[in-house]
Write a protein that holds these residues in place. Sequence first.
Motif, short mmCIF file in Angstrom:
data_model
loop_
_atom_site.label_atom_id
_atom_site.label_comp_id
_atom_site.label_asym_id
_atom_site.label_seq_id
_atom_site.Cartn_x
_atom_site.Cartn_y
_atom_site.Cartn_z
N MET A 1 0.84 -1.17 0.00
CA MET A 1 0.00 0.00 0.00
C MET A 1 0.89 1.23 0.00
SD MET A 1 -3.01 1.11 2.64
CE MET A 1 -3.93 -0.32 2.17
N SER A 2 0.56 2.18 -0.83
CA SER A 2 1.30 3.44 -0.90
C SER A 2 0.76 4.40 0.15
CB SER A 2 1.14 4.08 -2.27
OG SER A 2 1.65 3.23 -3.26
N TYR A 3 1.60 5.36 0.51
CA TYR A 3 1.23 6.34 1.52
C TYR A 3 1.75 7.70 1.07
CZ TYR A 3 1.37 8.93 5.89
OH TYR A 3 1.21 9.87 6.86
N ALA A 4 0.93 8.72 1.24
CA ALA A 4 1.33 10.10 0.91
C ALA A 4 0.84 11.01 2.01
CB ALA A 4 0.74 10.51 -0.43
N GLU A 5 1.49 12.14 2.14
CA GLU A 5 1.08 13.12 3.15
C GLU A 5 0.96 14.48 2.48
OE1 GLU A 5 2.75 15.15 7.21
OE2 GLU A 5 3.47 13.18 6.65
N LEU A 6 -0.20 15.10 2.67
CA LEU A 6 -0.38 16.46 2.17
C LEU A 6 0.02 17.43 3.26
CD1 LEU A 6 -3.93 16.19 0.55
CD2 LEU A 6 -1.73 16.03 -0.59
N PRO A 7 0.61 18.55 2.90
CA PRO A 7 0.90 19.55 3.93
C PRO A 7 -0.41 20.03 4.56
CG PRO A 7 1.87 20.15 1.81
CD PRO A 7 1.03 18.94 1.59
N ASP A 8 -0.30 20.88 5.54
CA ASP A 8 -1.48 21.39 6.25
C ASP A 8 -2.26 22.36 5.37
OD1 ASP A 8 -3.36 22.13 8.08
OD2 ASP A 8 -2.02 23.37 9.27
N GLU A 9 -2.72 21.88 4.24
CA GLU A 9 -3.50 22.69 3.31
C GLU A 9 -4.51 21.82 2.57
OE1 GLU A 9 -3.33 26.05 2.86
OE2 GLU A 9 -1.78 26.19 4.41
N ALA A 10 -5.00 20.79 3.22
CA ALA A 10 -5.90 19.85 2.54
C ALA A 10 -7.16 20.52 2.01
CB ALA A 10 -6.27 18.70 3.48
N HIS A 11 -7.53 21.66 2.60
CA HIS A 11 -8.73 22.36 2.14
C HIS A 11 -8.57 22.86 0.70
CE1 HIS A 11 -6.13 25.37 4.07
NE2 HIS A 11 -6.56 26.19 3.13
N ARG A 12 -7.35 22.83 0.19
CA ARG A 12 -7.12 23.23 -1.20
C ARG A 12 -7.18 22.04 -2.16
NH1 ARG A 12 -2.52 27.89 -1.07
NH2 ARG A 12 -3.51 29.16 0.53
N GLY A 13 -7.55 20.89 -1.66
CA GLY A 13 -7.57 19.68 -2.47
C GLY A 13 -8.82 19.49 -3.28
N THR A 14 -9.23 20.49 -4.01
CA THR A 14 -10.44 20.40 -4.82
C THR A 14 -10.17 20.87 -6.24
OG1 THR A 14 -11.13 22.61 -4.18
CG2 THR A 14 -11.95 20.80 -2.83
N GLY A 15 -11.09 20.57 -7.12
CA GLY A 15 -11.02 21.07 -8.49
C GLY A 15 -9.72 20.73 -9.18
N ASP A 16 -9.08 21.74 -9.77
CA ASP A 16 -7.83 21.54 -10.48
C ASP A 16 -6.61 21.88 -9.64
OD1 ASP A 16 -8.17 20.30 -12.83
OD2 ASP A 16 -8.12 22.09 -14.09
N MET A 26 -2.77 9.26 -8.73
CA MET A 26 -2.50 8.08 -7.90
C MET A 26 -3.62 7.05 -8.02
SD MET A 26 -0.82 9.87 -4.54
CE MET A 26 -0.57 8.35 -3.63
N MET A 27 -4.86 7.51 -8.08
CA MET A 27 -6.01 6.59 -8.22
C MET A 27 -5.92 5.80 -9.52
SD MET A 27 -8.05 6.57 -5.59
CE MET A 27 -9.57 5.91 -6.24
N GLN A 28 -5.43 6.42 -10.57
CA GLN A 28 -5.30 5.74 -11.86
C GLN A 28 -4.27 4.62 -11.82
OE1 GLN A 28 -4.32 8.73 -14.73
NE2 GLN A 28 -6.38 9.61 -14.76
N HIS A 29 -3.19 4.84 -11.06
CA HIS A 29 -2.07 3.90 -11.06
C HIS A 29 -2.08 2.93 -9.89
CE1 HIS A 29 -0.27 5.86 -14.49
NE2 HIS A 29 -0.55 7.03 -13.91
N ASN A 30 -2.70 3.30 -8.79
CA ASN A 30 -2.76 2.42 -7.62
C ASN A 30 -3.88 2.92 -6.71
OD1 ASN A 30 -2.43 0.82 -5.41
ND2 ASN A 30 -0.45 1.65 -4.81
N PRO A 31 -5.06 2.34 -6.84
CA PRO A 31 -6.18 2.82 -6.04
C PRO A 31 -6.09 2.46 -4.54
CG PRO A 31 -6.85 0.93 -7.33
CD PRO A 31 -5.45 1.26 -7.74
N HIS A 32 -5.07 1.71 -4.16
CA HIS A 32 -4.92 1.29 -2.76
C HIS A 32 -3.79 2.07 -2.12
CE1 HIS A 32 -7.67 -1.89 -3.73
NE2 HIS A 32 -6.90 -2.23 -4.74
N PHE A 33 -4.07 3.28 -1.72
CA PHE A 33 -3.08 4.12 -1.07
C PHE A 33 -3.76 4.89 0.04
CE2 PHE A 33 -4.93 6.68 -4.40
CZ PHE A 33 -5.11 7.91 -3.82
#
Length: 93
Positions: A1-16, A26-33
């Motif tokens: 399983m892959s793991y990633a960490e977003l900085p303290d700005e997850a509220h910007r994780g929308t749209g483009d 990541m979902m295209q290449h490995n949906p299990h992360f």
Amino acid sequence: MSYAELPDEAHRGTGDYAYAQVVRYMMQHNPHFRILALTATPGGKPDAVQEIVDALHISHIEIRSESDPDLKKYLHTKFEQEHFVGMTEDIAQ
């Protein structure tokens, strides 16, 4: 399983925004992360929060406040004091 960490700005994780693009890639290449996504400002409306949840494929949310016992040992006592500054006549005009 892959793991990633977003900085303290997850509220910007929308749209483009870059975070959303990375998650789509990541979902295209490995949906299990897993992603650890943090934010202090998730949004003022449920729809805004849901948009982040959907874009980042969030499955579990934890909310913390200053009164949570597991945070108490990291917090310092606050001292707040109000100071009222009167306006000069020039500013009042």
